[in-house]
Design an enzyme around this catalytic site. Structure first.
Site: not given
Ligand code: BES
Ligand code: ZN
Ligand code: ZN
Length: 504
Positions: A274, A286, A297, A356, A358, A360
């Site tokens: 990713k 966010k 990321d 967010d 994104e 996946r």
């Molecule tokens: N890039 C983030 C995940 C992340 C969070 C990486 C903290 C490093 C540190 C990912 O794209 C994301 O935002 N995931 C969300 C998913 C949720 C909306 C189901 C998350 O983990 O909050």
């Molecule tokens: Zn995200």
């Molecule tokens: Zn992300």
């Protein structure tokens, strides 16, 4: 961006410690043991008894990574001696060896020392193979050596070339040590390529720029590189990657790096990373606090780039394809939105509940593309969920796979490389929660078990390919400077996956 590091030359040499002429001689010692070698005793003599008196004083305990500089009054031996503590002898392993090497090189960088001779392996029990030790030392030296100083030219200029010589009195051991060093050199360099790209800020690296970086890395390492731009992604119907990238002024990219280590057959392993060059969350924005870290990321994709460079340098006799799936997730008038239904490359439709989630999405299309190549194994790595970071913190990455054999191989490589993984569940319980009532899937479930839900979503896009997913969300950054590492990307998953591939 340029990928050029201040030179670090590592070699092994047959010599007697007390006769080595060097700016700095590093000696490793175990905790609560006054035991030295004959070599160290001879060294002590030429340095006027300095080492003995330190050990006698009990001021220095040789606890893990404890350092002490000694300035001998005698001019017969080295100008300086650095003692490095290796901790308790019974707890010693290669990870400790690797980390000690990182500490050593960072200690030396604080001074103007340009040449180091070291003997930290002599007291290490024989059961540790000298080749593995050479590799761990080289990996650790490269790891500690790296700093991200692109925007601090004064600091960058201050980084002098360093020459490290690993000393051993036996010719046979010098040979095995240097074999290991050559391997560690390549893995360490690959890891630093990953870290350096990951450290670049979002204004300097976006998907098209990342693709250019890949082309450069490919050229330097003799990899084949293919880049799919927006028009090509549209033709191929990779609508999930396109959806995530829609709100950005920078187009998304799917990048493929190919290593052909043998003439026959398709890919043995496909790696997928990713690479969201910046994740604002998109329309599901966010919170602001800490958002600067979302430049990391792209770390899964950067790991794939570093791994591919190392695989090529090591000339592994395998066919490996690395896919880097890249977009910038931005809020804009034309962004994808909650409620949108996206038809992915696989044909499966996804109802967006949160923009967010994104990672996946971009992985869905890349995994399907990878699965179509029918590899023996497919592994993806991604900063996928905050939930995984909450569960495991920074010390382990999350491992998700239905395949027990693959799980134990990756767990083993994790331990050996010092980049461990901890297995978490994936399966139909979690998959069912990802079903939508108006499309095949939705991109989020509820809050609980989010890391496993994300993994189960990915599993929908691998067909019957044996597959593992590694969630590195919690493990990819050093949030503060450590004695063994600079702040910023630590290149997690490069050593882990290279170890797995070397034993494939
Ligand atoms: N890039 C983030 C995940 C992340 C969070 C990486 C903290 C490093 C540190 C990912 O794209 C994301 O935002 N995931 C969300 C998913 C949720 C909306 C189901 C998350 O983990 O909050
Ligand atoms: Zn995200
Ligand atoms: Zn992300």
């Amino acid at each position: 961006m340029a990928i050029k590091f201040a030179p670090l030359k590592i070699s092994a040499l047959q010599a007697t410690l007390s006769k080595v002429k060097t700016d700095l001689l590093v000696v490793g010692l175990f905790e609560s043991s006054k035991k030295t070698t004959k070599e160290i005793d001879q060294l002590d003599e030429v340095t006027g008894g300095a080492i003995r008196s330190v050990l006698k004083s009990n001021d220095y305990k040789a606890s893990l990574n404890e350092t002490l500089f000694i300035y001998p009054t005698s001019t017969k031996g080295p100008k300086r001696v650095l003692l490095i503590g290796l901790g308790a002898k019974n707890d010693f392993d290669l990870n400790r060896c690797r980390r000690a090497a990182s500490v050593i090189v960072r200690e030396c960088q604080k001074t103007g020392i340009k040449s180091i001779a070291m003997d930290i392996h002599d007291l290490i029990p024989e059961k540790f193979n000298r080749k593995d030790i050479g590799q761990a030392i080289a990996e650790g030296l490269h790891f500690g050596r790296y700093d991200y100083f692109d925007h601090l030219p004064e600091k960058a200029k201050a980084k002098q070339p360093i020459k490290v010589t690993v000393i051993d009195s036996l010719a046979e051991q010098v040979k095995t040590l240097s074999q290991g060093i050559r391997i560690g050199d390549k893995i360490g360099a690959g890891q630093n390529i990953c870290r350096h790209i990951a450290n670049q800020p979002g204004n300097e690296i976006h998907p098209p720029e990342l693709a250019r970086v890949c082309q450069r890395v490919a050229k330097q390492n003799n990899l084949r590189c293919k880049v799919f731009n927006k028009r090509q992604l549209t033709d191929m119907k990779m609508n999930a990657i396109l959806a995530v990238g829609k709100g950005s002024e920078h187009e998304p990219r799917l990048i493929s790096l190919e290593h052909k280590g043998k003439s026959k057959g398709g890919p043995d392993v496909v790696l997928v990373g990713k690479a969201i060059t910046f994740d604002t969350g998109g329309i599901s924005l966010k919170p602001g606090l800490g958002m600067q870290d979302m430049k990391f990321d792209k770390s899964g994709g950067c790991a794939v780039i570093g791994i591919m460079a190392a695989v090529a340098q090591l000339k592994l006799k395998l066919n490996v394809v690395g896919l880097v799936t890249s977009a910038e997730n931005m809020p804009a008038h034309n962004s994808y939105r909650p409620g949108d239904i996206i038809k992915t490359y696989s044909g499966k439709t996804v109802e967006i509940h949160n923009t967010d989630a994104e990672g996946r999405m971009v992985l869905a299309d890349a995994l399907w593309y990878g699965a179509k190549m029918k590899p023996k194994i497919m592994i993806d790595m991604a900063t996928l969920t905050g939930a995984c970071a909450v569960a495991l913190g920074s010390h382990y990455a999350g491992l998700f796979t239905p395949d027990n054999k693959l799980a134990s191989q990756l767990e083993k490589s994790g331990q050996a490389s010092g980049e461990p993984v901890w297995r978490l569940p994936v399966g139909p319980e979690y998959g069912n929660e990802m079903k939508s009532t108006i499309a095949d899937l939705k991109n989020v479930a509820d809050r609980w078990g989010g890391a496993s839900n994300a993994a189960a979503f990915l599993q929908e896009f691998v067909g019957d390919t044996p597959w593992a997913h590694i969630d590195i969300a919690g493990s990819i950054v050093n949030t503060s400077e450590k004695p063994y590492a600079a702040t910023g990307s630590n290149g997690y998953a490069v050593r882990l996956i290279v170890d797995y591939l070397r034993h494939f």
